[in-house]
Motif scaffolding. Structure first.
Motif, PDB file in Angstrom:
ATOM      1  N   UNK A  36       0.851  -1.278   0.117  1.00  0.00           N
ATOM      2  CA  UNK A  36      -0.160   0.125  -0.336  1.00  0.00           C
ATOM      3  C   UNK A  36       0.882   1.223  -0.090  1.00  0.00           C
ATOM      4  N   UNK A  37       2.141   1.373   0.668  1.00  0.00           N
ATOM      5  CA  UNK A  37       3.040   2.251   0.838  1.00  0.00           C
ATOM      6  C   UNK A  37       3.547   2.660  -0.669  1.00  0.00           C
ATOM      7  N   UNK A  38       3.900   1.523  -1.210  1.00  0.00           N
ATOM      8  CA  UNK A  38       4.497   1.395  -2.630  1.00  0.00           C
ATOM      9  C   UNK A  38       3.338   2.190  -3.692  1.00  0.00           C
ATOM     10  N   UNK A  39       2.092   1.895  -3.464  1.00  0.00           N
ATOM     11  CA  UNK A  39       1.176   2.422  -4.273  1.00  0.00           C
ATOM     12  C   UNK A  39       0.849   3.880  -4.111  1.00  0.00           C
ATOM     13  N   UNK A  40       1.302   4.089  -3.041  1.00  0.00           N
ATOM     14  CA  UNK A  40       0.958   5.640  -2.610  1.00  0.00           C
ATOM     15  C   UNK A  40       1.956   6.373  -2.875  1.00  0.00           C
ATOM     16  N   UNK A  41       3.129   5.926  -3.472  1.00  0.00           N
ATOM     17  CA  UNK A  41       4.258   6.460  -3.985  1.00  0.00           C
ATOM     18  C   UNK A  41       5.593   6.499  -3.251  1.00  0.00           C
ATOM     19  N   UNK A  42       5.459   5.815  -1.889  1.00  0.00           N
ATOM     20  CA  UNK A  42       6.791   5.760  -1.044  1.00  0.00           C
ATOM     21  C   UNK A  42       7.496   4.422  -1.468  1.00  0.00           C
ATOM     22  N   UNK A  43       8.782   4.785  -1.703  1.00  0.00           N
ATOM     23  CA  UNK A  43       9.590   3.557  -1.911  1.00  0.00           C
ATOM     24  C   UNK A  43       9.830   2.637  -0.629  1.00  0.00           C
ATOM     25  N   UNK A  44       9.607   1.627  -0.734  1.00  0.00           N
ATOM     26  CA  UNK A  44       9.536   0.565   0.309  1.00  0.00           C
ATOM     27  C   UNK A  44      10.677  -0.607  -0.102  1.00  0.00           C
ATOM     28  N   UNK A  45      11.460  -1.009   0.760  1.00  0.00           N
ATOM     29  CA  UNK A  45      12.333  -2.146   0.374  1.00  0.00           C
ATOM     30  C   UNK A  45      11.581  -3.271   0.691  1.00  0.00           C
ATOM     31  N   UNK A  46      11.651  -4.439   0.224  1.00  0.00           N
ATOM     32  CA  UNK A  46      11.069  -5.744   0.099  1.00  0.00           C
ATOM     33  C   UNK A  46      11.059  -6.267   1.586  1.00  0.00           C
ATOM     34  N   UNK A  47       9.777  -6.861   2.045  1.00  0.00           N
ATOM     35  CA  UNK A  47       9.366  -7.304   3.131  1.00  0.00           C
ATOM     36  C   UNK A  47      10.129  -8.738   3.196  1.00  0.00           C
ATOM     37  N   UNK A  48      10.703  -9.119   4.253  1.00  0.00           N
ATOM     38  CA  UNK A  48      11.591 -10.317   4.285  1.00  0.00           C
ATOM     39  C   UNK A  48      10.702 -11.301   5.002  1.00  0.00           C
ATOM     40  N   UNK A  49      10.476 -12.509   4.536  1.00  0.00           N
ATOM     41  CA  UNK A  49       9.321 -13.296   4.923  1.00  0.00           C
ATOM     42  C   UNK A  49      10.392 -14.534   5.568  1.00  0.00           C
ATOM     43  N   UNK A  50       9.736 -14.932   6.444  1.00  0.00           N
ATOM     44  CA  UNK A  50      10.449 -16.269   7.439  1.00  0.00           C
ATOM     45  C   UNK A  50      10.425 -17.382   6.393  1.00  0.00           C
ATOM     46  N   UNK A  51       9.905 -17.485   5.578  1.00  0.00           N
ATOM     47  CA  UNK A  51       9.978 -18.644   4.485  1.00  0.00           C
ATOM     48  C   UNK A  51       8.974 -19.433   4.658  1.00  0.00           C
ATOM     49  N   UNK A  52       7.960 -19.330   5.844  1.00  0.00           N
ATOM     50  CA  UNK A  52       7.182 -20.516   5.934  1.00  0.00           C
ATOM     51  C   UNK A  52       6.049 -20.333   5.035  1.00  0.00           C
ATOM     52  N   UNK A  53       5.711 -19.196   4.721  1.00  0.00           N
ATOM     53  CA  UNK A  53       4.533 -18.867   4.017  1.00  0.00           C
ATOM     54  C   UNK A  53       4.742 -18.392   2.820  1.00  0.00           C
ATOM     55  N   UNK A  54       4.346 -19.388   1.576  1.00  0.00           N
ATOM     56  CA  UNK A  54       4.821 -18.775   0.197  1.00  0.00           C
ATOM     57  C   UNK A  54       4.067 -17.740  -0.407  1.00  0.00           C
ATOM     58  N   UNK A  55       2.784 -17.319   0.390  1.00  0.00           N
ATOM     59  CA  UNK A  55       2.207 -16.393  -0.329  1.00  0.00           C
ATOM     60  C   UNK A  55       2.294 -15.066   0.360  1.00  0.00           C
ATOM     61  N   UNK A  56       3.120 -15.159   1.258  1.00  0.00           N
ATOM     62  CA  UNK A  56       3.444 -13.620   2.009  1.00  0.00           C
ATOM     63  C   UNK A  56       3.766 -12.552   1.282  1.00  0.00           C
ATOM     64  N   UNK A  57       4.359 -12.662   0.195  1.00  0.00           N
ATOM     65  CA  UNK A  57       4.975 -11.394  -0.536  1.00  0.00           C
ATOM     66  C   UNK A  57       3.834 -11.165  -1.901  1.00  0.00           C
ATOM     67  N   UNK A  58       3.127 -12.187  -2.060  1.00  0.00           N
ATOM     68  CA  UNK A  58       2.177 -12.136  -3.361  1.00  0.00           C
ATOM     69  C   UNK A  58       0.952 -11.189  -3.017  1.00  0.00           C
ATOM     70  N   UNK A  59       0.696 -10.274  -4.049  1.00  0.00           N
ATOM     71  CA  UNK A  59      -0.637  -9.484  -4.058  1.00  0.00           C
ATOM     72  C   UNK A  59      -1.886 -10.359  -4.110  1.00  0.00           C
TER      73      UNK A  59
END
Length: 117
Positions: A36-59
């Motif tokens: 949501x922040x990226x969509x509002x125009x604020x650059x944000x680095x990637x959110x680091x997943x703990x590796x357990x949820x493959x859907x964590x970074x998918x829209x």
């Protein structure tokens, strides 16, 4: 708020939410706030997943596209179900493949249905 064109007010709340979710380790919520922040125009680095949820970074749209692709549907069939163009489906799948580090639809199926470590 962002979708209601109150971008500045939304950014304040989204930045606070992102920092709180990061501190708590709530990866799916952090990813959502970052998107949501990226969509509002604020650059944000990637959110680091703990590796357990493959859907964590998918829209949500990527998640729906990936699930349909994992069932064996073609891009054209997926596009018809989601009311998108086949080119948009292909773009979503490229993004999903990159995020999940897979190179084929078979790999995608395994990534989405595989056991959680």
């Amino acid at each position: 708020m962002r979708r209601a064109r109150a971008g500045a007010a939304a950014r304040t709340h989204l930045e606070a939410a992102l920092s709180t979710f990061d501190r708590l380790g709530a990866v799916p919520w952090s990813a959502r706030a970052a998107n949501e922040l990226r969509a509002s125009g604020i650059p944000v680095g990637p959110v680091v997943s703990d590796g357990r949820d493959p859907h964590a970074l998918l829209t949500p749209q990527e998640r729906r596209t990936a699930r349909l692709a994992a069932t064996g549907l073609t891009n054209k069939q997926i596009a018809a179900q989601l009311f998108l163009s086949p080119r948009t489906v292909a773009a979503h799948l490229r993004s999903v493949f990159r995020k999940l580090n897979v190179t084929s639809r078979g790999g995608l199926r395994d990534a989405l249905t595989g056991p959680v470590p």
